[in-house]
Write a protein that holds these residues in place. Structure first.
Motif, PDB file in Angstrom:
ATOM      1  N   GLU A  49       0.833  -1.205   0.000  1.00 20.28           N
ATOM      2  CA  GLU A  49       0.000   0.000   0.000  1.00 20.28           C
ATOM      3  C   GLU A  49       0.867   1.254   0.000  1.00 20.28           C
ATOM      4  OE1 GLU A  49      -3.375   0.668  -0.181  1.00 20.28           O
ATOM      5  OE2 GLU A  49      -3.437  -1.410  -0.829  1.00 20.28           O
ATOM      6  N   LEU A 108       0.604   4.011  -2.874  1.00 13.02           N
ATOM      7  CA  LEU A 108       0.251   5.393  -2.553  1.00 13.02           C
ATOM      8  C   LEU A 108       1.283   6.378  -3.094  1.00 13.02           C
ATOM      9  CD1 LEU A 108      -1.000   5.002   1.137  1.00 13.02           C
ATOM     10  CD2 LEU A 108      -2.389   5.353  -0.906  1.00 13.02           C
ATOM     11  N   LYS A 146      -9.277   9.656  -6.314  1.00 12.71           N
ATOM     12  CA  LYS A 146      -9.647   8.903  -5.112  1.00 12.71           C
ATOM     13  C   LYS A 146     -10.467   7.674  -5.485  1.00 12.71           C
ATOM     14  CE  LYS A 146     -12.678   9.472  -1.076  1.00 12.71           C
ATOM     15  NZ  LYS A 146     -13.833   8.755  -1.661  1.00 12.71           N
ATOM     16  N   LEU A 172      -8.837   5.053  -2.935  1.00  9.04           N
ATOM     17  CA  LEU A 172      -8.247   5.767  -1.808  1.00  9.04           C
ATOM     18  C   LEU A 172      -9.346   6.307  -0.897  1.00  9.04           C
ATOM     19  CD1 LEU A 172      -5.597   7.793  -3.845  1.00  9.04           C
ATOM     20  CD2 LEU A 172      -5.264   5.605  -2.682  1.00  9.04           C
ATOM     21  N   VAL A 225      -5.112   5.673   2.821  1.00  2.00           N
ATOM     22  CA  VAL A 225      -6.237   4.785   3.119  1.00  2.00           C
ATOM     23  C   VAL A 225      -6.310   4.597   4.623  1.00  2.00           C
ATOM     24  CG1 VAL A 225      -6.187   3.551   0.927  1.00  2.00           C
ATOM     25  CG2 VAL A 225      -4.756   2.760   2.800  1.00  2.00           C
TER      26      VAL A 225
END
Length: 216
Positions: A45, A49, A83, A88, A160
């Motif tokens: 993650e 990101l 998003k 997200l 997140v």
């Protein structure tokens, strides 16, 4: 009458001995696998990101808004689109003064960013962290935005919620949990079979009875 009860005690002892070994092994394996998967999900993650944040940081509208220190409906729409596209929980375009130009909650726009973990990005260094924000505890990534003359003009913050990461970890663990349940079933069957086999080889006698027979 006493022999069946003694045989039953031996059966239970042997079964529990093998079964406890299987249970301890499976529980230990489950805990280690769960910890490893949680770390792996978190690491993946973080990488995801940072990649998305770099993509957003290169968008011309983002540069224009940060240079003007002014938000717009187009910028907010773009942030919401990113998003949604990348699953997200929030995408925030932030000025060097810690002011949000975008936020999932429109009432938070033009307010100061919360968390305190954005300082490294405001100094030009990418970073990730877990911190408490307006949406609760979350895994966040920060990527600085630079102008054409290589001057930092803002930061992209996205992330997140930690609850989302836990759900991902749980979904990843489901097939492994099923495998462990199947392994436990086989282990239970093996324990019963082993105990039964040993009991029959000992003619349903207790160890004390066998020792007494040997002495006699």
């Amino acid at each position: 009458m006493k022999t069946p009860r003694k045989g039953q005690r031996l059966w239970m002892k042997l079964t529990l001995m093998v079964l406890m070994t299987v249970i301890v092994t499976l529980i230990t394996s489950y805990i280690l696998l769960n910890q490893q998967i949680t770390k792996s999900v978190k690491k993946n993650e973080e990488i995801h990101l940072l990649k998305v944040a770099r993509t957003i940081s290169e968008y011309p509208l983002v540069h224009q808004s940060l240079e003007q220190k002014k938000t717009s409906s187009e910028l907010q729409e773009y942030a919401n689109q990113m998003k949604t596209n990348y699953d997200l929980d929030f995408v925030v375009v932030m000025t060097m003064d810690h002011i949000r130009l975008t936020h999932p909650d429109p009432t938070k726009i033009n307010q100061a960013f919360q968390g305190g973990d954005e300082e490294s990005a405001l100094k030009g260094v990418e970073s990730t962290s877990i911190a408490e924000g307006t949406l609760g505890p979350s895994l966040r990534a920060f990527v600085p935005v630079f102008s054409s003359d290589n001057t930092e003009i803002g930061v992209i913050a996205l992330g997140v919620k930690t609850a989302t990461i836990k759900l991902i970890s749980q979904e990843t663990m489901k097939p492994l949990t099923l495998s462990l349940i199947i392994a436990f079933s086989f282990g239970l069957g093996a324990a019963i079979f082993t105990a039964y086999t040993l009991k029959k080889q000992m003619y349903d006698l207790e160890p004390k009875e066998i020792a007494r027979l040997l002495e006699e």
